[in-house]
Design an enzyme around this catalytic site. Structure first.
Site, short mmCIF file in Angstrom:
data_model
loop_
_atom_site.label_atom_id
_atom_site.label_comp_id
_atom_site.label_asym_id
_atom_site.label_seq_id
_atom_site.Cartn_x
_atom_site.Cartn_y
_atom_site.Cartn_z
CG ASN A 117 -0.17 -0.09 2.50
OD1 ASN A 117 0.54 0.85 2.85
ND2 ASN A 117 -0.28 -1.21 3.20
CG ASP A 164 -6.91 -5.22 6.33
OD1 ASP A 164 -6.57 -5.42 7.51
OD2 ASP A 164 -7.31 -4.12 5.92
CG PHE A 175 -2.77 5.34 13.29
CD1 PHE A 175 -1.98 5.16 14.42
CD2 PHE A 175 -2.70 6.55 12.62
CE1 PHE A 175 -1.14 6.16 14.87
CE2 PHE A 175 -1.86 7.57 13.06
CZ PHE A 175 -1.08 7.38 14.19
CE LYS A 203 -10.85 -0.05 10.73
NZ LYS A 203 -10.24 0.67 9.65
CE LYS A 214 -8.64 -3.43 13.76
NZ LYS A 214 -7.64 -3.89 12.83
O1 PMT Z 1 2.98 6.02 6.61
P1 PMT Z 1 2.42 7.34 6.13
O2 PMT Z 1 2.64 7.57 4.65
O3 PMT Z 1 2.89 8.49 6.98
O4 PMT Z 1 0.83 7.29 6.28
C1 PMT Z 1 0.24 7.27 7.54
C2 PMT Z 1 -0.92 6.24 7.61
C3 PMT Z 1 -2.05 6.66 6.68
C4 PMT Z 1 -0.41 4.84 7.20
C5 PMT Z 1 -1.38 6.22 9.11
O5 PMT Z 1 -1.83 7.50 9.46
C6 PMT Z 1 -2.49 5.21 9.32
O6 PMT Z 1 -3.67 5.49 9.17
N1 PMT Z 1 -2.10 3.94 9.69
C7 PMT Z 1 -3.03 2.81 9.82
C8 PMT Z 1 -3.31 2.23 8.46
C9 PMT Z 1 -4.22 1.04 8.52
O7 PMT Z 1 -3.79 -0.04 8.23
O8 PMT Z 1 -5.40 1.28 9.00
P2 PMT Z 1 -6.59 0.17 9.17
O9 PMT Z 1 -7.78 0.98 9.46
O10 PMT Z 1 -6.62 -0.74 7.99
O11 PMT Z 1 -6.13 -0.68 10.44
C10 PMT Z 1 -6.56 -0.37 11.76
C11 PMT Z 1 -5.46 -0.69 12.76
O12 PMT Z 1 -5.23 -2.10 12.80
C12 PMT Z 1 -4.12 -0.06 12.47
O13 PMT Z 1 -3.55 0.37 13.69
C13 PMT Z 1 -3.31 -1.20 11.86
O14 PMT Z 1 -1.92 -1.05 12.14
C14 PMT Z 1 -3.88 -2.41 12.57
N2 PMT Z 1 -3.86 -3.66 11.78
C15 PMT Z 1 -4.47 -3.74 10.57
C16 PMT Z 1 -4.47 -4.94 9.88
C17 PMT Z 1 -3.82 -6.04 10.44
N3 PMT Z 1 -3.76 -7.21 9.80
N4 PMT Z 1 -3.22 -5.95 11.64
C18 PMT Z 1 -3.25 -4.77 12.32
O15 PMT Z 1 -2.69 -4.69 13.43
#
Ligand code: PMT
Length: 400
Positions: free
Chosen positions: A211, A280, A324, A338, A342
């Site tokens: 990504n 994911d 995040f 979330k 989580k």
């Molecule tokens: O890296 P940059 O270019 O500075 O950009 C910043 C960012 C957009 C990446 C950052 O601000 C951000 O939003 N990070 C989280 C991205 C993300 O994966 O979001 P999500 O909504 O899909 O996941 C929710 C949370 O679960 C996140 O904390 C993620 O780290 C965690 N996760 C997700 C999937 C997975 N399999 N395991 C996880 O732990």
């Protein structure tokens, strides 16, 4: 670290001399910039003697009334790029108005427009001027833009009136500056684990799913936590960023590698912040040989990856857990979902479709969603500033 101290024309200008000394005690390299009216109250010589540097007083070279001051006509750009912070103390109603409306009337107001460094203002003025809707509107505009305001104190004012308008105490201004620069040592004794960047999921030996994460948000968090005295473990997917000084850097590639590293290192951490954009899904079966081109459609079967944050949430204990949420729609609803699913203490939600937010930008626009139901929206800030605001909230949660 380098800061520019703008001194503007008010009786409190004399207090800026003491402020310079205190900032120097914090090992800050101070360049003083004075407006024309500030020089009616205090001479540049005082600041030149304290800083050992020429004081910048004019936009274009010296005038008769002041010592030679600027080296070139574009000095404001050079200063703007050099500084880590712009502080204005005392800040008059006039300079607040210039900043709020983008008027580049002199060196200081031009510097404000030219710098990307964080800005702190400490207003001081007559109580009626302070309370005037015009001043308050200007402050609202500046705050919404991420400018930090050290509010004036109430008390007896030089004009003979009593009320709000007296320059904040030197210590309060120094505290704010150090806080914004991340120089407070309020995370000493804590281990903070941060994840950053993307993950890569192999399709075959030459192709992968990933990504747009650059790692900037996570690296800003690692740097801010480290400057505030924390021991920092930074578990990072592939990025081009330099590793912040003093940080224990653990490079990983896939979700599985990130999961293993997080699970192992989280044991030593009191705070875990997951800023990484973790895949994911991953190919159900990675090919050991390069996929050959053919004329038929190709379907890739994907399987879900383990949710690292949710796994940690199930074994949270007393650890503070921050996730995040990168959203493109229904930000609050998704972030709250979330937070619950989580098991996190806080979700930092960004709408990645907004300009200046999300992936590969130097700024971010986030709202903090907390377990107790609070929502803390933040204006557009540098990722370093966002990181510090997140850490402020983490500290509050730890103190509960
Ligand atoms: O890296 P940059 O270019 O500075 O950009 C910043 C960012 C957009 C990446 C950052 O601000 C951000 O939003 N990070 C989280 C991205 C993300 O994966 O979001 P999500 O909504 O899909 O996941 C929710 C949370 O679960 C996140 O904390 C993620 O780290 C965690 N996760 C997700 C999937 C997975 N399999 N395991 C996880 O732990």
């Amino acid at each position: 670290m380098k800061i520019a101290l703008g001194v503007t024309g008010g009786v409190a200008a004399y207090k800026a001399a003491e402020l310079v000394r205190r900032l120097q005690q914090e090992k800050l390299d101070v360049q003083v910039v004075m407006t024309r009216s500030a020089r009616e109250f205090i001479t540049p010589l005082t600041f030149a003697a304290l800083t050992g540097k020429k004081v910048i007083t004019e936009m274009f070279g010296a005038d008769d009334a002041a010592p030679a001051n600027v080296e070139s006509a574009i000095e404001h750009i050079a200063v703007a790029q050099r500084i880590d912070l712009l502080l204005v103390a005392p800040a008059t109603a006039d300079i607040l108005g210039q900043f709020a409306h983008g008027i580049a009337g002199d060196f200081l107001s031009t510097l404000y427009l030219a710098t990307k460094a964080p800005v702190v203002v400490a207003p001081a003025m007559n109580v009626n001027m302070w309370e005037h809707p015009a001043t308050q509107e200007n402050l609202k505009t500046l705050r919404a833009r991420g400018v930090h305001v050290v509010d004036p104190e109430e008390g007896y004012l030089a004009c003979g009136m009593t009320g709000a308008g007296r320059l904040a105490a030197t210590e309060a201004i120094v505290e704010k500056v150090c806080g914004v620069l991340g120089l407070r040592h309020d995370l000493e004794g804590q281990t903070v684990l941060v994840t950053a960047g993307p993950t890569r999921e192999d399709i075959d030996p030459v192709r992968f799913l990933t990504n747009r994460s650059s790692g900037k948000m996570g690296y800003a968090l690692a740097e801010a936590a480290s400057r505030r005295g924390a021991r920092v473990v930074l578990i990072s997917g592939p990025t081009d960023l330099p590793v912040p000084e003093g940080v224990d850097w653990v490079p990983v590639r896939t979700t599985e590698e990130m999961r293993n590293a997080v699970r192992e290192r989280a044991r030593e951490a009191q705070v875990v912040i997951m800023a990484a954009a973790v895949s994911d899904y991953r190919p159900a079966a990675a090919q050991s040989q390069k996929l050959k081109r053919g004329d038929d459609r190709l379907t890739l079967e994907l399987e879900p990856t383990p949710d690292i944050l949710a796994e940690l949430g199930r074994e949270k204990g007393s650890r503070i857990l921050v996730g995040f949420a990168a959203e493109t729609d229904r930000l609050a609803e998704n972030a709250r979902g979330k937070l619950a699913r989580k098991g996190a203490d806080m979700i930092v939600a960004n709408d990645v479709t907004q300009e200046g937010a999300g992936f590969d930008t130097d700024t971010n626009i986030v709202t903090l969603f907390l377990r107790d139901g609070r929502e803390v929206p933040l204006p557009k800030l540098s990722k370093f500033d966002v990181a510090n605001r997140i850490l402020d909230q983490v500290l509050q949660l730890r103190q509960r």
